[in-house]
Write a protein that holds these residues in place. Structure first.
Motif, PDB file in Angstrom:
ATOM      1  N   ASN A 190      29.188  45.299  39.607  1.00  0.00           N
ATOM      2  CA  ASN A 190      30.483  45.573  40.227  1.00  0.00           C
ATOM      3  C   ASN A 190      30.669  47.065  40.499  1.00  0.00           C
ATOM      4  O   ASN A 190      29.810  47.890  40.194  1.00  0.00           O
ATOM      5  N   TYR A 191      31.821  47.411  41.074  1.00  0.00           N
ATOM      6  CA  TYR A 191      32.102  48.789  41.475  1.00  0.00           C
ATOM      7  C   TYR A 191      32.238  49.731  40.288  1.00  0.00           C
ATOM      8  O   TYR A 191      32.176  50.948  40.443  1.00  0.00           O
ATOM      9  N   SER A 196      29.346  41.891  35.507  1.00  0.00           N
ATOM     10  CA  SER A 196      30.549  41.167  35.094  1.00  0.00           C
ATOM     11  C   SER A 196      30.686  39.845  35.824  1.00  0.00           C
ATOM     12  O   SER A 196      30.013  39.587  36.834  1.00  0.00           O
ATOM     13  N   ILE A 197      31.575  39.018  35.275  1.00  0.00           N
ATOM     14  CA  ILE A 197      32.084  37.846  35.966  1.00  0.00           C
ATOM     15  C   ILE A 197      33.579  38.073  36.193  1.00  0.00           C
ATOM     16  O   ILE A 197      34.184  38.911  35.532  1.00  0.00           O
ATOM     17  N   VAL A 198      34.158  37.359  37.137  1.00  0.00           N
ATOM     18  CA  VAL A 198      35.551  37.586  37.523  1.00  0.00           C
ATOM     19  C   VAL A 198      36.439  36.478  36.962  1.00  0.00           C
ATOM     20  O   VAL A 198      36.096  35.295  37.037  1.00  0.00           O
ATOM     21  N   LEU A 199      37.571  36.896  36.399  1.00  0.00           N
ATOM     22  CA  LEU A 199      38.624  35.980  35.955  1.00  0.00           C
ATOM     23  C   LEU A 199      39.816  36.157  36.882  1.00  0.00           C
ATOM     24  O   LEU A 199      40.406  37.237  36.935  1.00  0.00           O
ATOM     25  N   LEU A 200      40.159  35.123  37.639  1.00  0.00           N
ATOM     26  CA  LEU A 200      41.318  35.126  38.522  1.00  0.00           C
ATOM     27  C   LEU A 200      42.392  34.253  37.892  1.00  0.00           C
ATOM     28  O   LEU A 200      42.110  33.138  37.459  1.00  0.00           O
ATOM     29  N   ALA A 201      43.627  34.767  37.810  1.00  0.00           N
ATOM     30  CA  ALA A 201      44.683  34.030  37.106  1.00  0.00           C
ATOM     31  C   ALA A 201      46.027  34.171  37.806  1.00  0.00           C
ATOM     32  O   ALA A 201      46.366  35.244  38.317  1.00  0.00           O
ATOM     33  N   GLY A 215      34.127  32.887  36.738  1.00  0.00           N
ATOM     34  CA  GLY A 215      32.711  32.780  37.045  1.00  0.00           C
ATOM     35  C   GLY A 215      32.247  33.368  38.355  1.00  0.00           C
ATOM     36  O   GLY A 215      31.038  33.360  38.628  1.00  0.00           O
ATOM     37  N   ASP A 216      33.164  33.891  39.186  1.00  0.00           N
ATOM     38  CA  ASP A 216      32.691  34.548  40.410  1.00  0.00           C
ATOM     39  C   ASP A 216      31.857  35.770  40.060  1.00  0.00           C
ATOM     40  O   ASP A 216      32.089  36.442  39.053  1.00  0.00           O
ATOM     41  N   PHE A 217      30.888  36.074  40.923  1.00  0.00           N
ATOM     42  CA  PHE A 217      30.025  37.226  40.681  1.00  0.00           C
ATOM     43  C   PHE A 217      30.829  38.519  40.686  1.00  0.00           C
ATOM     44  O   PHE A 217      31.785  38.666  41.439  1.00  0.00           O
ATOM     45  N   GLY A 218      30.405  39.471  39.840  1.00  0.00           N
ATOM     46  CA  GLY A 218      31.105  40.743  39.767  1.00  0.00           C
ATOM     47  C   GLY A 218      31.168  41.480  41.085  1.00  0.00           C
ATOM     48  O   GLY A 218      32.122  42.201  41.356  1.00  0.00           O
ATOM     49  N   PRO A 360      39.093  45.736  33.398  1.00  0.00           N
ATOM     50  CA  PRO A 360      39.061  46.373  34.717  1.00  0.00           C
ATOM     51  C   PRO A 360      39.497  45.411  35.816  1.00  0.00           C
ATOM     52  O   PRO A 360      39.143  44.229  35.801  1.00  0.00           O
ATOM     53  N   ALA A 361      40.286  45.923  36.757  1.00  0.00           N
ATOM     54  CA  ALA A 361      40.818  45.085  37.823  1.00  0.00           C
ATOM     55  C   ALA A 361      39.772  44.855  38.908  1.00  0.00           C
ATOM     56  O   ALA A 361      38.842  45.645  39.087  1.00  0.00           O
ATOM     57  N   VAL A 362      39.947  43.777  39.637  1.00  0.00           N
ATOM     58  CA  VAL A 362      39.092  43.473  40.780  1.00  0.00           C
ATOM     59  C   VAL A 362      39.722  44.072  42.028  1.00  0.00           C
ATOM     60  O   VAL A 362      40.924  43.960  42.244  1.00  0.00           O
TER      61      VAL A 362
END
Length: 399
Positions: A190-191, A196-201, A215-218, A360-362
Motif C-alpha cells: 500500500n501507499y 495490508s488487507i483492507v477493512l471497509l465498514a 480482504g481487498d488488496f492493500g 491507517p486510512a485507505v
C-alpha cells in the motif's frame, strides 16, 4: 555370476528405511513440558483464578466472564474435538481462551504455546478454527439483512445524537498490516509502504458496524474499494431497502431528500454519499456543512478506535496467510458488535486515545467527480444547516 537386482525391491526397502527414520525422530507425541499443562498451564490456573476478579478478567480477555460463557455456548459445539489414544483433545473453552488472548494482545503463537503448554501448531490451529467458527455461527446474527425500518431507525439516531438528517451510516476504510504473503508481488503493498488487507465498514449512530468487507488488496485503494464492494454495488443498484426520499426534519421547503451516508474526501460524491467540500478558502455555509458532516463522520473513527483498543491484534503485523488474516479481522468486527455496551464505549475510546495508535486510512475509495444531482443534494444540505430548522447553536463558533 553377477546377481540380478530387483529395482522394485530396492525401492520398497528404501521407502521402508525412510519411514523408520521418521518414526525414530518422533519418539513422543506430546512434549513432556506440555504433558504437565494441567499442573502448570495458564488455562488450568491463571484463567480459573481470573474468574474471581472481574476487572482482571476484562483486561485479560477483553470481555467479562459472563460474556465469555455466553460466547462459548454459541461456538463451543463447533470447537469440540475427539480425544485419541495418543493425546487428549483440547477442550473448546481453552481454544476460545487462547483465541481471545491472541485477539486482545496480538502475541505470537509461540509465546501463547509456552504459556498454555501446547504445541505452536495447536495454538495456531485453535485460533484460525475459532475465528472461522465465530464468523460462521455469528455473522448473520450480528449483521442482519438491512430493512427499510432499520435504515429509518439509524437515520433517526443520527439526527438526534449527531445532528445530521437522513443519514444511514458513516463509512470508512482502514488498512490492517500483514506480513508479505509468499509470491504475492505488490498486490498487498500500500501507499504506506507496508503490506495490508483492507477493512471497509459502515457504522450506525451507536458505533456498531452495519456492514463490513474484509480482504481487498492493500494496493486496491486506487481502484475504488467501495465501488467494487457489495455495499457500493447494492447502493448503486438500489436493492438494499434504503427508504425513498424524505423531507428533512421540520422543513419541507427543500423538498424530498435522499437518505445518505457520510464519508471523508477519499470517497466519491453520490446522492447516497456526502463528502466534504474541498479546500480551506470556502464560503461560511460550506464550512458549516463540512463541520456538520465531520461531526457525524467521527462516529466511524470512534468505532475503529473502540475496535482496535479492544482487539490489539489489529495493531500488529498479522503473520499468517491472507485468508486466515481475513478470518481474524472478521472475527474482531463480529465480536465488536456482540460486546458493544454503551456504558463502556468511553473507556475504550480513552484507551485508544491514550495509546495513540490508529489504523491507517485507505485513500481514493472511488472517483472524485460527482454527478450534477449529487452536487445539488449537497448544496441543499448546506442550506438546511444554515436554516432555523437545521442549525445548531454551537456551529458558528466551531467554524
Amino acid at each position: 555370476m553377477v546377481p540380478v537386482v530387483d529395482r522394485r525391491r530396492v525401492t520398497a526397502l528404501y521407502l521402508l528405511l525412510k519411514n523408520l527414520r521418521k518414526r525414530r525422530r518422533r519418539r513422543i507425541w506430546v512434549h513432556p513440558i506440555n504433558q504437565r499443562r494441567r499442573q502448570f498451564g495458564a488455562f488450568h490456573h491463571l484463567v480459573t483464578e481470573l474468574r474471581l476478579d472481574d476487572d482482571r478478567h476484562l483486561k485479560y480477555f477483553r470481555m467479562s466472564a459472563e460474556q465469555m460463557d455466553e460466547l462459548l455456548s454459541v461456538v463451543g459445539p463447533e470447537l469440540a474435538r475427539q480425544s485419541t489414544n495418543y493425546r487428549a483433545a483440547i477442550e473448546p473453552k481453552q481454544r476460545l481462551a487462547i483465541t481471545l488472548r491472541f485477539l486482545g494482545t496480538g502475541e505470537s503463537f509461540s509465546s501463547l504455546a509456552l504459556q498454555y503448554r501446547l504445541g505452536t501448531s495447536t495454538v495456531s490451529g485453535s485460533v484460525h478454527t475459532t475465528c472461522r467458527t465465530i464468523e460462521s455461527q455469528m455473522l448473520a446474527m450480528q449483521f442482519p439483512k438491512p430493512t427499510e425500518d432499520m435504515w429509518k431507525v439509524i437515520a433517526g439516531k443520527f439526527w438526534s445524537k449527531w445532528n445530521f438528517p437522513n443519514c444511514i451510516g458513516a463509512i470508512d476504510g482502514k488498512h490492517v498490516n500483514i506480513v508479505a504473503p509468499a509470491h504475492s508481488g505488490s498486490m498487498f503493498f500500500n501507499y504506506k509502504k507496508t503490506f495490508s488487507i483492507v477493512l471497509l465498514a459502515l457504522v450506525d449512530a451507536d458505533y456498531k458496524f452495519t456492514f463490513i468487507q474484509v480482504g481487498d488488496f492493500g494496493r486496491a485503494s486506487d481502484g475504488g474499494v467501495f465501488q467494487n464492494s457489495i455495499l457500493g454495488r447494492g447502493m448503486e443498484a438500489k436493492d438494499l431497502s434504503v427508504p425513498a426520499d424524505n423531507p428533512l426534519p421540520g422543513s419541507g421547503v427543500h423538498g424530498p431528500m435522499p437518505y445518505t451516508m457520510v464519508a471523508d474526501a477519499a470517497f466519491p460524491l453520490k446522492t447516497y454519499m456526502m463528502r466534504p467540500f474541498p479546500g480551506s478558502n470556502i464560503p461560511r455555509w460550506r464550512r458549516i456543512f463540512n463541520y456538520r458532516l465531520s461531526r457525524a463522520r467521527m462516529v466511524v473513527e470512534c468505532a475503529f478506535g473502540i475496535l482496535s483498543a479492544r482487539w490489539r491484534v489489529l495493531h500488529t503485523r498479522l503473520n499468517m496467510k491472507p485468508e486466515n488474516a481475513d478470518a481474524v479481522v472478521m472475527a474482531t468486527c463480529i465480536l465488536h458488535n456482540y460486546l458493544m455496551t454503551p456504558s463502556q464505549n468511553q473507556t475504550w475510546l480513552d484507551e485508544a486515545e491514550e495509546r495513540g495508535n490508529v489504523l491507517p486510512a485507505v485513500r481514493n475509495m472511488g472517483g472524485n467527480r460527482g454527478s450534477r444531482e449529487a452536487y445539488d443534494v449537497r448544496e441543499r444540505f448546506c442550506t438546511f444547516f444554515c436554516s432555523p430548522e437545521g442549525r445548531v447553536a454551537w456551529q458558528d463558533q466551531m467554524v
